[in-house]
Design a protein around this motif. Structure first.
Motif, PDB file in Angstrom:
ATOM      1  N   LEU A  11       0.817  -1.213   0.000  1.00  0.00           N
ATOM      2  CA  LEU A  11       0.000   0.000   0.000  1.00  0.00           C
ATOM      3  C   LEU A  11       0.852   1.265   0.000  1.00  0.00           C
ATOM      4  O   LEU A  11       0.516   2.246  -0.681  1.00  0.00           O
ATOM      5  N   ILE A  12       1.954   1.272   0.745  1.00  0.00           N
ATOM      6  CA  ILE A  12       2.798   2.469   0.763  1.00  0.00           C
ATOM      7  C   ILE A  12       3.495   2.628  -0.589  1.00  0.00           C
ATOM      8  O   ILE A  12       3.768   3.751  -1.025  1.00  0.00           O
ATOM      9  N   GLY A  13       3.735   1.526  -1.278  1.00  0.00           N
ATOM     10  CA  GLY A  13       4.245   1.607  -2.643  1.00  0.00           C
ATOM     11  C   GLY A  13       3.229   2.258  -3.568  1.00  0.00           C
ATOM     12  O   GLY A  13       3.590   3.058  -4.442  1.00  0.00           O
ATOM     13  N   ALA A  14       1.962   1.938  -3.375  1.00  0.00           N
ATOM     14  CA  ALA A  14       0.903   2.564  -4.172  1.00  0.00           C
ATOM     15  C   ALA A  14       0.846   4.065  -3.899  1.00  0.00           C
ATOM     16  O   ALA A  14       0.667   4.870  -4.816  1.00  0.00           O
ATOM     17  N   VAL A  15       1.020   4.444  -2.643  1.00  0.00           N
ATOM     18  CA  VAL A  15       1.065   5.868  -2.295  1.00  0.00           C
ATOM     19  C   VAL A  15       2.227   6.545  -3.018  1.00  0.00           C
ATOM     20  O   VAL A  15       2.083   7.612  -3.614  1.00  0.00           O
ATOM     21  N   ALA A  16       3.388   5.926  -2.981  1.00  0.00           N
ATOM     22  CA  ALA A  16       4.576   6.505  -3.618  1.00  0.00           C
ATOM     23  C   ALA A  16       4.397   6.638  -5.128  1.00  0.00           C
ATOM     24  O   ALA A  16       5.023   7.508  -5.741  1.00  0.00           O
ATOM     25  N   SER A  17       3.554   5.817  -5.725  1.00  0.00           N
ATOM     26  CA  SER A  17       3.337   5.911  -7.165  1.00  0.00           C
ATOM     27  C   SER A  17       2.734   7.253  -7.561  1.00  0.00           C
ATOM     28  O   SER A  17       2.986   7.753  -8.644  1.00  0.00           O
ATOM     29  N   ALA A  18       1.942   7.832  -6.684  1.00  0.00           N
ATOM     30  CA  ALA A  18       1.276   9.097  -6.983  1.00  0.00           C
ATOM     31  C   ALA A  18       1.999  10.296  -6.383  1.00  0.00           C
ATOM     32  O   ALA A  18       2.042  11.370  -6.990  1.00  0.00           O
ATOM     33  N   ARG A  19       2.547  10.155  -5.192  1.00  0.00           N
ATOM     34  CA  ARG A  19       3.270  11.249  -4.522  1.00  0.00           C
ATOM     35  C   ARG A  19       4.527  10.646  -3.916  1.00  0.00           C
ATOM     36  O   ARG A  19       4.472   9.955  -2.894  1.00  0.00           O
ATOM     37  N   SER A  20       5.649  10.895  -4.544  1.00  0.00           N
ATOM     38  CA  SER A  20       6.895  10.231  -4.148  1.00  0.00           C
ATOM     39  C   SER A  20       7.320  10.536  -2.722  1.00  0.00           C
ATOM     40  O   SER A  20       7.905   9.688  -2.059  1.00  0.00           O
ATOM     41  N   MET A  21       7.038  11.711  -2.221  1.00  0.00           N
ATOM     42  CA  MET A  21       7.527  12.086  -0.896  1.00  0.00           C
ATOM     43  C   MET A  21       6.509  11.867   0.226  1.00  0.00           C
ATOM     44  O   MET A  21       6.850  11.983   1.397  1.00  0.00           O
ATOM     45  N   SER A  22       5.290  11.527  -0.103  1.00  0.00           N
ATOM     46  CA  SER A  22       4.276  11.325   0.942  1.00  0.00           C
ATOM     47  C   SER A  22       4.601  10.177   1.894  1.00  0.00           C
ATOM     48  O   SER A  22       4.374  10.301   3.100  1.00  0.00           O
ATOM     49  N   PRO A  23       5.132   9.046   1.418  1.00  0.00           N
ATOM     50  CA  PRO A  23       5.479   7.987   2.373  1.00  0.00           C
ATOM     51  C   PRO A  23       6.508   8.455   3.411  1.00  0.00           C
ATOM     52  O   PRO A  23       6.350   8.197   4.604  1.00  0.00           O
ATOM     53  N   MET A  24       7.530   9.153   2.954  1.00  0.00           N
ATOM     54  CA  MET A  24       8.561   9.616   3.881  1.00  0.00           C
ATOM     55  C   MET A  24       8.012  10.699   4.803  1.00  0.00           C
ATOM     56  O   MET A  24       8.343  10.742   5.982  1.00  0.00           O
ATOM     57  N   GLY A  25       7.169  11.568   4.270  1.00  0.00           N
ATOM     58  CA  GLY A  25       6.550  12.593   5.103  1.00  0.00           C
ATOM     59  C   GLY A  25       5.677  11.991   6.189  1.00  0.00           C
ATOM     60  O   GLY A  25       5.704  12.430   7.342  1.00  0.00           O
ATOM     61  N   ALA A  26       4.910  10.959   5.839  1.00  0.00           N
ATOM     62  CA  ALA A  26       4.047  10.298   6.832  1.00  0.00           C
ATOM     63  C   ALA A  26       4.884   9.596   7.897  1.00  0.00           C
ATOM     64  O   ALA A  26       4.552   9.641   9.089  1.00  0.00           O
ATOM     65  N   LEU A  27       5.974   8.962   7.484  1.00  0.00           N
ATOM     66  CA  LEU A  27       6.857   8.311   8.462  1.00  0.00           C
ATOM     67  C   LEU A  27       7.522   9.333   9.379  1.00  0.00           C
ATOM     68  O   LEU A  27       7.643   9.103  10.587  1.00  0.00           O
ATOM     69  N   ALA A  28       7.942  10.452   8.813  1.00  0.00           N
ATOM     70  CA  ALA A  28       8.569  11.501   9.627  1.00  0.00           C
ATOM     71  C   ALA A  28       7.571  12.071  10.628  1.00  0.00           C
ATOM     72  O   ALA A  28       7.908  12.282  11.801  1.00  0.00           O
ATOM     73  N   ALA A  29       6.347  12.308  10.190  1.00  0.00           N
ATOM     74  CA  ALA A  29       5.317  12.825  11.096  1.00  0.00           C
ATOM     75  C   ALA A  29       5.024  11.827  12.219  1.00  0.00           C
ATOM     76  O   ALA A  29       4.879  12.210  13.384  1.00  0.00           O
ATOM     77  N   ALA A  30       4.961  10.550  11.874  1.00  0.00           N
ATOM     78  CA  ALA A  30       4.733   9.523  12.896  1.00  0.00           C
ATOM     79  C   ALA A  30       5.884   9.487  13.895  1.00  0.00           C
ATOM     80  O   ALA A  30       5.664   9.355  15.103  1.00  0.00           O
ATOM     81  N   HIS A  31       7.095   9.611  13.400  1.00  0.00           N
ATOM     82  CA  HIS A  31       8.268   9.620  14.280  1.00  0.00           C
ATOM     83  C   HIS A  31       8.193  10.805  15.248  1.00  0.00           C
ATOM     84  O   HIS A  31       8.432  10.643  16.454  1.00  0.00           O
ATOM     85  N   LEU A  32       7.849  11.974  14.727  1.00  0.00           N
ATOM     86  CA  LEU A  32       7.727  13.160  15.589  1.00  0.00           C
ATOM     87  C   LEU A  32       6.605  12.999  16.611  1.00  0.00           C
ATOM     88  O   LEU A  32       6.663  13.589  17.694  1.00  0.00           O
ATOM     89  N   ALA A  33       5.600  12.194  16.274  1.00  0.00           N
ATOM     90  CA  ALA A  33       4.480  11.938  17.195  1.00  0.00           C
ATOM     91  C   ALA A  33       4.796  10.818  18.185  1.00  0.00           C
ATOM     92  O   ALA A  33       3.926  10.396  18.940  1.00  0.00           O
ATOM     93  N   GLY A  34       6.041  10.320  18.165  1.00  0.00           N
ATOM     94  CA  GLY A  34       6.441   9.297  19.124  1.00  0.00           C
ATOM     95  C   GLY A  34       6.039   7.887  18.733  1.00  0.00           C
ATOM     96  O   GLY A  34       5.869   7.030  19.593  1.00  0.00           O
TER      97      GLY A  34
END
Length: 155
Positions: A11-34
């Motif tokens: 599923l995250i691969g499918a996300v990256a197909s449309a917006r290349s940086m959204s997977p990394m942005g979501a992971l970074a936001a999750a990391h900042l949220a602990g």
């Protein structure tokens, strides 16, 4: 391990197909949220990388609406998708299956980039570049956040 355990990587691969940086942005936001992911994501231990991933994710959302924005299937666009999907797919894979998760995410992102581009071009003809981009943004960002939240846990 069951095959469905690798579904978040697909599923995250499918996300990256449309917006290349959204997977990394979501992971970074999750990391900042602990939150932490099943797979290791050593890059997020670097504050500069975390900030950069968030800024690139947001920047891509704005840049996509520009008339001069290149198609997602140009070489650099595909390279960004390979890198982002690989890293995110590995991070969301079950412990010890990070390489497989990364490969599966990349194998999903690259071919789907062509399909999501075709869909976006159809939408652009119907409702215009900005409106179609905003609809796609909403779908992709919500999907990225939901996938990461479903797999990550509070530290």
């Amino acid at each position: 391990m069951k095959y469905r355990d690798l579904l978040p990587s697909v599923l995250i691969g499918a996300v990256a197909s449309a917006r290349s940086m959204s997977p990394m942005g979501a992971l970074a936001a999750a990391h900042l949220a602990g939150r932490s992911t099943p797979g290791r994501l050593l890059l997020l231990k670097q504050p500069l990388f975390t900030a950069g991933a968030l800024m690139m994710g947001v920047g891509e959302l704005f840049g996509d609406k520009m008339k001069t924005a290149p198609d997602r299937t140009v070489a650099l666009g595909l390279l960004a998708r390979v890198m982002s999907a690989g890293i995110a797919g590995a991070a969301l894979a079950p412990k010890g299956r990070d390489r497989l998760g990364g490969v599966i995410a990349v194998a999903t992102a690259v071919p789907l980039a062509y399909l999501t581009l075709a869909g976006r071009k159809r939408a652009m003809r119907r409702i215009g570049q900005t409106r179609s981009g905003l609809v796609e943004d909403a779908m992709i960002v919500c999907s990225a956040v939901a996938i990461v939240l479903a797999v990550s846990r509070k530290r």
